[in-house]
Design an enzyme around this catalytic site. Structure first.
Site, mmCIF file in Angstrom:
data_model
loop_
_atom_site.group_PDB
_atom_site.id
_atom_site.type_symbol
_atom_site.label_atom_id
_atom_site.label_comp_id
_atom_site.label_asym_id
_atom_site.label_seq_id
_atom_site.Cartn_x
_atom_site.Cartn_y
_atom_site.Cartn_z
ATOM 1 N N MET A 1 0.861 -1.183 0.000
ATOM 2 C CA MET A 1 0.000 0.000 0.000
ATOM 3 C C MET A 1 0.895 1.230 0.000
ATOM 4 S SD MET A 1 -2.747 1.045 2.968
ATOM 5 C CE MET A 1 -3.758 2.518 2.832
ATOM 6 N N VAL B 1 6.205 7.481 5.323
ATOM 7 C CA VAL B 1 5.454 6.377 5.931
ATOM 8 C C VAL B 1 5.388 5.178 4.993
ATOM 9 C CG1 VAL B 1 3.131 7.072 5.181
ATOM 10 C CG2 VAL B 1 3.434 5.872 7.365
ATOM 11 N N TYR B 2 5.530 5.402 3.687
ATOM 12 C CA TYR B 2 5.566 4.285 2.736
ATOM 13 C C TYR B 2 6.899 3.556 2.806
ATOM 14 C CZ TYR B 2 5.913 1.756 -1.678
ATOM 15 O OH TYR B 2 6.110 0.780 -2.624
ATOM 16 N N ALA B 3 7.984 4.270 2.517
ATOM 17 C CA ALA B 3 9.302 3.632 2.570
ATOM 18 C C ALA B 3 9.628 3.185 3.991
ATOM 19 C CB ALA B 3 10.373 4.591 2.060
ATOM 20 N N SER C 1 7.588 2.054 6.213
ATOM 21 C CA SER C 1 6.887 0.814 6.544
ATOM 22 C C SER C 1 7.403 -0.376 5.751
ATOM 23 C CB SER C 1 5.378 0.984 6.316
ATOM 24 O OG SER C 1 5.084 1.305 4.961
#
Length: 251
Positions: free
Chosen positions: A98, A157-159, A161
């Site tokens: 996501m 928050v993407y990388a 996570s």
């Protein structure tokens, strides 16, 4: 030395209804693999069924199963379905993910929790369950992101996570010494799929393209063969993160 093939190998693929997961399922089917096609929600069921049929048309076998991979009991259930259908599991590939792109100052607690649930927690428990269920000589591959090697904002928050999955990969690969099970992560560049575009603008898309060889986004057709390699002749690669991105980032 004879090549290593996927004939009669049982491969659980997380996120196999579309995009990269679906392509991997179809590519390994031609080698005679038995594929467990995972999908996340009813909205993906039709795509999952199409993937499963494509696997059969290519000469493999398939079974379809819905599961929320952020719930450990449903991860366990996915592997139980695999064993129930094919009596064993040889490989696990997790492509589920996501993305949220926004400044850190705008990231909500809900954003954070969702991203880490899908990108980190789900990956961890898919790997944990694979460690318990895989036959000796098996393979584990997860998909992360080339942004792990980037100096950039907006993807914190993407990388962030995805980053723990590298550590999970190294730890599990070490823990499975003696069972001949390799554990690796593949880090594609921005992929030319529907997963990528909603978070981007025309300018940012142009920038991403300009940052890699030939001014192109990563194509899923360039990633699937690398995953297949890790499941077969690439068995000696272990504990690694492979950046497959046309030079988008390097490390």
């Amino acid at each position: 030395m004879p090549g290593r093939t996927l004939k009669d190998k049982v491969v659980v693929i997380g996120g196999a209804s579309r995009n990269l997961g679906s392509l991997i399922a179809r590519e390994i089917a031609s080698d005679g693999a038995k594929v467990v096609v995972h999908y996340n929600s009813p909205s993906s069921k039709d795509d999952a069924m199409k993937t499963a049929q494509a696997v059969k048309d290519a000469g493999g076998e398939s079974v379809v199963h819905e599961a929320d991979l952020t719930k450990t009991d449903e991860v366990e259930g996915l592997f139980e379905v695999a064993i129930g259908a094919f009596d064993k599991v040889d490989c696990m590939v997790n492509t589920a993910g996501m993305v949220i792109k926004k400044p850190m100052a705008e990231v909500t607690e809900d954003d954070y929790d969702k991203m880490f649930a899908v990108n980190s927690k789900a990956a961890f428990f898919m790997m944990r369950e694979a460690a318990k269920r895989l036959e000796d000589g098996g393979k584990i591959v997860t998909v992360v992101t080339s942004l792990l090697a980037a100096y950039t904002g907006l993807y914190s928050v993407y990388a962030g996570s995805k980053s723990p999955v590298e550590h999970f990969t190294r730890a599990l690969s070490k823990e499975l010494f003696g069972r001949n099970i390799s554990v690796n992560a593949v880090a594609p560049g921005p992929m030319d799929t529907g997963f990528f575009y909603p978070a981007e603008t025309e300018d940012s898309i142009a920038f991403h393209k300009s940052s890699s060889m030939n001014g192109e986004l990563t194509k899923i057709g360039d990633i699937a063969p690398c995953v297949k390699f890790l499941l077969t002749d690439g068995w000696w690669v272990n504990g690694q993160t492979l950046f497959v991105n046309g030079g988008y980032t390097t490390r």
